[in-house]
Structure formats: C-alpha cells, structure tokens
Design a protein around this motif. Structure first.
Motif, short mmCIF file in Angstrom:
data_model
loop_
_atom_site.label_atom_id
_atom_site.label_comp_id
_atom_site.label_asym_id
_atom_site.label_seq_id
_atom_site.Cartn_x
_atom_site.Cartn_y
_atom_site.Cartn_z
N LYS A 122 39.51 37.78 56.93
CA LYS A 122 40.84 37.47 56.43
C LYS A 122 41.50 38.71 55.80
N ILE A 123 40.70 39.56 55.15
CA ILE A 123 41.24 40.80 54.61
C ILE A 123 41.78 41.65 55.76
N GLU A 124 41.04 41.67 56.87
CA GLU A 124 41.46 42.42 58.05
C GLU A 124 42.81 41.93 58.56
N GLN A 125 43.02 40.61 58.51
CA GLN A 125 44.26 40.01 59.03
C GLN A 125 45.42 40.11 58.03
N ALA A 126 45.09 40.24 56.74
CA ALA A 126 46.13 40.22 55.71
C ALA A 126 46.92 41.52 55.69
N GLN A 127 48.16 41.44 55.21
CA GLN A 127 48.97 42.64 55.01
C GLN A 127 48.90 43.13 53.58
N VAL A 128 48.56 42.24 52.66
CA VAL A 128 48.42 42.59 51.26
C VAL A 128 47.12 41.97 50.75
N VAL A 129 46.39 42.72 49.93
CA VAL A 129 45.14 42.23 49.35
C VAL A 129 45.29 42.13 47.84
N VAL A 130 44.96 40.97 47.29
CA VAL A 130 44.94 40.78 45.84
C VAL A 130 43.47 40.71 45.41
N TYR A 131 43.02 41.72 44.66
CA TYR A 131 41.64 41.69 44.14
C TYR A 131 41.68 41.13 42.72
N LEU A 132 40.97 40.03 42.54
CA LEU A 132 40.99 39.33 41.25
C LEU A 132 39.62 39.41 40.59
N PHE A 133 39.61 39.71 39.30
CA PHE A 133 38.34 39.70 38.57
C PHE A 133 38.54 39.04 37.21
N ASP A 134 37.44 38.68 36.60
CA ASP A 134 37.45 38.04 35.29
C ASP A 134 37.58 39.13 34.23
N ALA A 135 38.76 39.21 33.62
CA ALA A 135 39.03 40.29 32.65
C ALA A 135 38.12 40.21 31.44
N THR A 136 37.56 39.03 31.13
CA THR A 136 36.68 38.90 29.96
C THR A 136 35.34 39.58 30.21
N GLN A 137 35.04 39.86 31.49
CA GLN A 137 33.77 40.50 31.84
C GLN A 137 33.92 42.01 32.06
N PHE A 138 35.12 42.53 31.82
CA PHE A 138 35.36 43.93 32.14
C PHE A 138 34.49 44.87 31.29
N GLY A 139 34.36 44.52 30.01
CA GLY A 139 33.53 45.37 29.14
C GLY A 139 32.08 45.39 29.55
N ILE A 140 31.62 44.29 30.19
CA ILE A 140 30.21 44.17 30.59
C ILE A 140 29.99 44.71 32.00
N ALA A 141 30.90 44.32 32.91
CA ALA A 141 30.69 44.64 34.33
C ALA A 141 31.77 45.56 34.89
N GLY A 142 32.36 46.38 34.01
CA GLY A 142 33.46 47.24 34.44
C GLY A 142 33.10 48.17 35.57
N SER A 143 31.90 48.74 35.54
CA SER A 143 31.49 49.67 36.59
C SER A 143 31.39 48.97 37.94
N GLY A 144 30.84 47.75 37.92
CA GLY A 144 30.72 46.98 39.16
C GLY A 144 32.08 46.61 39.74
N ILE A 145 33.02 46.28 38.85
CA ILE A 145 34.39 45.94 39.29
C ILE A 145 35.04 47.16 39.93
N ARG A 146 34.87 48.32 39.32
CA ARG A 146 35.45 49.54 39.88
C ARG A 146 34.85 49.86 41.25
N VAL A 147 33.54 49.59 41.40
CA VAL A 147 32.87 49.81 42.69
C VAL A 147 33.48 48.92 43.77
N GLU A 148 33.69 47.63 43.42
CA GLU A 148 34.27 46.69 44.39
C GLU A 148 35.69 47.12 44.78
N ILE A 149 36.47 47.58 43.80
CA ILE A 149 37.83 48.03 44.08
C ILE A 149 37.82 49.22 45.04
N GLU A 150 36.94 50.17 44.78
CA GLU A 150 36.83 51.35 45.64
C GLU A 150 36.34 50.96 47.04
#
Length: 462
Positions: free
Chosen positions: A297-325
C-alpha cells in the motif's frame, strides 16, 4: 456512419423513485412516441413545436400504463442532434419496464451504453473530448472534479486544442503548397512566424501535459497510507479524519490485520486514506500477511503518513528515527508526514524535546481530535490547485495525455528539422503526424474501435 434507427433507454437511475425518465432518439422517435401517447388536450405531438411539454397518457389500445409528461425536441435542436422524446413517468420499476417494452414493440431498439452521447458526437453536437467529459461529470464526486468536467464539457480544453490545430494546419497547407512549386524554390510559409508558432504550441502542450499530474489527482483522489508500529492510534486517526467509527480500535496490538480504505474530501480534493496493519516483527501468519500488504500500500500511495506514539518517544526515540529513515530510504520520492500521536499526554517539555529532535514533526491527539485540521492542511499543501483557482485547462484523461505527448514529440521533430534545414517534404510528414494527434483528442480523427472503447464505459441511458 450515423445510425438511422431509433433507440430507447431509461435515462434516470435504475430502481424505484418518484419520477423516471425514458429517452427515445432517432428519426422515428416522435412518430413512435405519438403512437403510444394520448394528450389530455387532444394535441397531435407530431405537429407541435420543438422544446414543448405535453401532459397525457401512455396507452396501448384501451390499456393505460401511466399519466406522463412528454418533452419534445425536434431535429438538430436536441442533445443527440436528432428527433428526441423524453417521457417523464412515475418511478415504479413495473411502469418503467412496461413503457420501454411497449416502445420496443412499436419499433425502437434498446440503446447501447453511451449511445445517446455517441450520436451527439456523430451529429456534431459535441466533439470527442466534450463527450468524454459527460462521463466525467456523471462520475464527479467532489467540487474539483465537477469543475474540471464542466469546463471540459463546455469546450474549454477542445477549443484550446482546436485553435492550435487550425493555426498549425494553415502553415501546413502553405508548406504543402511549396512542394507543388519545388522546382521554382519558393517559400509561401514565413519561417520566422512558423518558428514562433511552434514555440507557442510547444509551450501550451508542455503546460497541458504538466497539468495531468494535478488532473489525475483531482479525478481519482490522492491515496494516503497511514503506517507505523501497532497500537499507536492509526485506526483512531482514520476515524478522526473521517469523523466516524470506520476502523476497529482496541488496546490489543495488531487489531488491524488488513488494510482499511475510505475517502475524505478536503477543499474539493479527494483523499483515499489507507489504514494499514502495523509494521513490526511477528510470527503470526495472518498478521505477517497484513504487514506485507502495508508495504504494498505504501508503494501505491502518493503520500505516506508515519504515525508513532509520542508518549514513547523518550523511551524508543532511536527506534522511531530508524523506522522514519527506513521509509525515507525505501520510498525517497514519496512525501512523508511524520505525526506524533497522543500529544495530549505530553508535558510542554516533552513536546519541545520531540519537535527539536524531529523538526518536521506534527504533534496531534487523534482521540481528542487535536491537530487533525492542521494535518488536513499539510495534506492539501501537496496538491497544486493553482491551475484550478486560475480556471486554467487541466488534463484528466489518460487518452488525451497520451495524444498530447505524441503531438509534442512531433512538434519537437519539426523544430529540430527546421534548425537542421531538412527539406519541406520531410517537415510536412512530421506536421501531419502532429495534426493527427491533435485530431485524436477532439475526434477529428477517430475510428470505430476507439469510439467503442470510449462509449462502452458510459451508462446505458446517456
């Protein structure tokens, strides 16, 4: 060849309703209608003026089927360019079928898909691009697609093409004339004016071709994939965007195991939101299939919205950045919106830390419907609606786009040939090809197979 027989079809949607309209068109339309219509005032409709309404009954011998209102359009003063009658009857399916069957017995035949509009084209009431706009107008489901279809149906696009074609045809005639006087070595076509015309045609063609990207978006909508880890609120966000409980929401990770799609119109533009299964490592076979579909579906989409749980950013921030990259690297050409959900649970300091770390981050709370309107504004920023606001011609039809590309190629060949000093007879070949592709758009050049493909997609009564 223009058909001579008389056709009939239901012009309104099938099924029961207050009123139904049955359309008849052809040389014998008025005569056939007169054979089954009895005016309450005793008028003979074959003797009445065009564009008149008549109250009466549809009947066969002494059997009365319905009281109806009959609309009369004579000769070229009709949509199809031939005698046309429209019978407005009560919307009972039984009544509709009885009247249509009666008309078939009296000499009509059932219309093929789009045959009324095909006859309008064959009789010169519409050109081909206008005829196609009729189908687009019927299919329009938002303000922008409706506006473009109306503009095209009124001849905005075809007039622009016809004007360019006429100017090119005039020069082509002069160049063809030169070929008849080749031995005298004379030039009837002013080369400097021809250069100017070719440059102008090239500019217009490029503008029309570039507009297709916007036109295709307006006509078909923009697919937007909502992706992210499980249980970060993707389904909640989809529900908030659509303002309804479309997706199942629970605290159990992996609840969404298949993609869910729905459409939202923002400022006249359709967006197709796709809520996907969460991206994560899993041994669950069913969930794995859902995750694989996410990447499809990402392949078919023209825009991608990446959503994460902001309350977990302090704990899993590095993992979120990896997924974004990972998404950026895998889909570098797709616009990516990075959204931190559940912002209502963050302190001001935590919000500042997240935005500082990811400058393009948008913090929202899907559950509290906070920041959703800002997200909609961000999505609209990906759509270039300037042409629409300026009422410029926008191409939405793939067939037109293909013909414009081919016409541009031929125009550029002519330009190259003139710079290279090639003989006029070779220039004439490329000019004829460009004229041919212009003619394909408006229907000046057409064939039965092309017309069959176009009108097969129409509804029966149109």
């Amino acid at each position: 060849m223009i058909p001579q027989d008389t056709i009939v079809a239901l012009a309104t949607a099938s099924g029961s309703g207050a009123i139904a309209i049955i359309r008849i068109s052809g040389a014998d339309a008025i005569t056939i209608a007169a054979s089954v219509f009895q005016s309450v005032s005793g008028k003979d409709i074959t003797r009445q003026k065009t564009h008149t309404l008549h109250l009466g009954h549809i009947q066969e011998d002494t059997k009365i089927y319905d009281q109806v209102l009959l609309s009369l359009f004579k000769g070229t003063n009709s949509y199809t360019g031939e005698n046309t009658v429209e019978i407005s009857c009560h919307g009972s399916v039984y009544i509709q079928q009885q009247i249509i069957q009666l008309l078939l017995r009296k000499g009509c035949r059932m219309a093929n898909a789009g045959e009324f509009t095909l006859r309008a084209f064959l009789n010169g009431k519409l050109d081909l691009s206008q005829a196609e706009a009729v189908a687009d107008l019927i299919a329009s489901d938002n303000e922008a697609s409706h506006q473009i279809a109306m503009q095209q149906m009124r001849g905005g696009f075809s007039n622009e093409i016809a004007k360019l074609r006429e100017e090119l045809l005039n020069f082509a005639s002069l160049i063809e004339l030169e070929l008849d006087f080749a031995e005298e070595d004379v030039e009837f076509a002013d080369r400097s004016q021809f250069y100017e015309l070719l440059s102008r045609i090239e500019f217009v063609l490029k503008r029309l071709i570039d507009s297709f990207a916007v036109g295709n978006v307006i006509k078909n909508g923009i697919p937007v994939a909502i992706v992210g880890e499980p249980n970060v609120g993707k389904s909640t966000l989809l529900n908030a965007l659509l303002n309804e409980e479309r997706a199942i929401v629970s605290d159990i990770a992996g609840t969404t195991r298949d993609t869910i799609e729905d459409e939202l119109v923002i400022n006249g533009i359709g967006f197709r939101f796709i809520d996907t299964a969460g991206i994560r490592e899993t041994e669950d076979v069913v969930e794995s299939i859902g995750i694989r579909k996410t990447f499809e579906k990402i392949e078919q989409a023209q825009v991608v919205v990446y959503l994460f749980d902001a309350t977990q950013f302090g704990i899993a921030g590095s993992g979120i950045r990896v997924e974004i990259e990972k998404i950026k690297n895998q889909f570098p050409l797709k616009p990516l919106l990075i959204i931190g959900n559940k912002a209502d649970k963050l302190t001001d300091a935590q919000k500042l830390e997240a935005v500082t770390d990811i400058p393009e981050l948008l913090l929202i709370s899907a559950k509290e419907n906070s920041g959703v309107e800002t997200l909609k504004d961000k999505l609209m920023s990906f759509v270039n609606t300037g042409a629409l606001r300026n009422n410029e011609t926008i191409v939405t039809n793939t067939r037109h786009y293909d013909s414009l590309i081919k016409a541009l190629e031929e125009i550029q060949k002519v330009q190259f040939g003139m710079h290279s000093g090639i003989p006029a007879d070779l220039l004439a070949i490329d000019i004829r090809q460009a004229l041919y592709h212009f003619g394909e758009i408006t229907g000046s050049v057409s064939n039965d197979e092309l017309l069959g493909n176009i009108f097969a997609n129409f509804c029966i009564g149109k």
